[in-house]
Design a protein around this motif. Structure first.
Motif, PDB file in Angstrom:
ATOM      1  N   SER A 120      47.884  15.234  35.601  1.00 57.96           N
ATOM      2  CA  SER A 120      48.076  16.470  34.841  1.00 57.96           C
ATOM      3  C   SER A 120      48.518  16.169  33.422  1.00 57.96           C
ATOM      4  O   SER A 120      49.127  15.134  33.156  1.00 57.96           O
ATOM      5  N   PHE A 121      48.230  17.115  32.537  1.00 59.36           N
ATOM      6  CA  PHE A 121      48.730  17.097  31.171  1.00 59.36           C
ATOM      7  C   PHE A 121      49.398  18.434  30.914  1.00 59.36           C
ATOM      8  O   PHE A 121      48.886  19.479  31.340  1.00 59.36           O
ATOM      9  N   ASN A 122      50.508  18.420  30.203  1.00 59.04           N
ATOM     10  CA  ASN A 122      51.123  19.666  29.772  1.00 59.04           C
ATOM     11  C   ASN A 122      50.252  20.309  28.703  1.00 59.04           C
ATOM     12  O   ASN A 122      49.649  19.619  27.888  1.00 59.04           O
ATOM     13  N   CYS A 123      50.217  21.623  28.717  1.00 58.45           N
ATOM     14  CA  CYS A 123      49.447  22.403  27.737  1.00 58.45           C
ATOM     15  C   CYS A 123      50.378  22.724  26.573  1.00 58.45           C
ATOM     16  O   CYS A 123      51.023  23.771  26.553  1.00 58.45           O
ATOM     17  N   ILE A 124      50.445  21.831  25.618  1.00 55.27           N
ATOM     18  CA  ILE A 124      51.382  21.946  24.503  1.00 55.27           C
ATOM     19  C   ILE A 124      50.653  22.523  23.285  1.00 55.27           C
ATOM     20  O   ILE A 124      49.580  22.029  22.923  1.00 55.27           O
ATOM     21  N   PRO A 125      51.202  23.558  22.647  1.00 57.57           N
ATOM     22  CA  PRO A 125      50.564  24.093  21.446  1.00 57.57           C
ATOM     23  C   PRO A 125      50.322  22.985  20.408  1.00 57.57           C
ATOM     24  O   PRO A 125      51.190  22.158  20.151  1.00 57.57           O
ATOM     25  N   GLY A 126      49.091  22.971  19.864  1.00 55.55           N
ATOM     26  CA  GLY A 126      48.709  21.938  18.918  1.00 55.55           C
ATOM     27  C   GLY A 126      48.136  20.696  19.573  1.00 55.55           C
ATOM     28  O   GLY A 126      47.795  19.738  18.888  1.00 55.55           O
ATOM     29  N   ARG A 127      47.979  20.704  20.908  1.00 51.67           N
ATOM     30  CA  ARG A 127      47.428  19.553  21.629  1.00 51.67           C
ATOM     31  C   ARG A 127      45.928  19.726  21.828  1.00 51.67           C
ATOM     32  O   ARG A 127      45.458  20.774  22.244  1.00 51.67           O
ATOM     33  N   LEU A 128      45.195  18.657  21.552  1.00 49.87           N
ATOM     34  CA  LEU A 128      43.763  18.580  21.803  1.00 49.87           C
ATOM     35  C   LEU A 128      43.540  17.585  22.933  1.00 49.87           C
ATOM     36  O   LEU A 128      44.061  16.468  22.890  1.00 49.87           O
ATOM     37  N   LEU A 129      42.761  17.981  23.928  1.00 50.91           N
ATOM     38  CA  LEU A 129      42.340  17.088  25.006  1.00 50.91           C
ATOM     39  C   LEU A 129      40.824  17.021  25.003  1.00 50.91           C
ATOM     40  O   LEU A 129      40.158  18.064  24.971  1.00 50.91           O
ATOM     41  N   LEU A 130      40.262  15.820  25.004  1.00 48.02           N
ATOM     42  CA  LEU A 130      38.832  15.595  25.141  1.00 48.02           C
ATOM     43  C   LEU A 130      38.596  14.798  26.403  1.00 48.02           C
ATOM     44  O   LEU A 130      39.332  13.837  26.683  1.00 48.02           O
ATOM     45  N   PHE A 131      37.566  15.172  27.176  1.00 48.07           N
ATOM     46  CA  PHE A 131      37.293  14.492  28.441  1.00 48.07           C
ATOM     47  C   PHE A 131      35.812  14.585  28.770  1.00 48.07           C
ATOM     48  O   PHE A 131      35.087  15.437  28.232  1.00 48.07           O
TER      49      PHE A 131
END
Length: 175
Positions: free
Chosen positions: A139-150
């Motif tokens: 899991s990853f926390n959904c933090i404002p300003g976070r970008l996740l690419l997968f």
């Protein structure tokens, strides 16, 4: 998964206002148990989000290069949308067909909001102990300003949300 934090934190409030200003009816169903603009609005073509999506494309090139793609002249965003979710909303496990990589950019979220990933690449022989490198769920926390690419083929979803509201921009990218 490529994770980049603290992107456009000075613009998050403006992004939220712009997203909430769209008057189109949003979609909600058993599969998308969130309010979603999926298939209604391609947010990447809106001028308010031009800098964000230029940055997303640049990080996408870095990510694609890292996973072995060299010819990145024709990289493009296929589609983009936003989700607004409230307490007890969730997304079923799913993949994004028809694209190479997908991503999420978090505008607003609570401290316990997460996105879960499920790697179904079974190992030939199970390890004696599970480590960060052999786990099949993370899991990853959904933090404002976070970008996740997968990779678009990586199964993912969100558990029932405990916070009042989460806003995320999602997208698919191809070459």
């Amino acid at each position: 998964i490529l994770k980049v934090d603290n992107l456009f934190t000075d613009k998050l409030n403006n992004y939220e206002k712009t997203i909430k200003s769209y008057n189109q009816k949003l979609i909600r169903n058993d599969y998308n148990n969130v309010d979603s603009s999926h298939n209604l609005i391609n947010i990447h073509i809106e001028k308010e989000f031009a800098d964000l999506f230029d940055t997303i494309l640049n990080y996408s090139k870095v990510f694609l290069k890292e996973i072995g793609y060299d010819n990145l002249n024709n990289i493009k965003i296929n589609n983009s949308w936003f989700n607004i979710s409230k307490k007890n909303d969730y997304l079923q496990k799913h993949i994004h067909k028809g694209s190479l990589i997908s991503g999420a950019f978090y505008i607003k979220s609570g401290k316990n909001d997460t996105i879960d990933f499920f790697d179904n690449n079974d190992m030939i022989m199970d390890p004696e102990r599970c480590t960060e490198l052999s786990t099949t769920a993370f899991s990853f926390n959904c933090i404002p300003g976070r970008l996740l690419l997968f990779k678009s083929s990586l199964e993912h979803g969100t558990p029932k949300q405990t916070s009042k509201e989460k806003i995320v921009i999602s997208f698919n990218i191809s070459i």
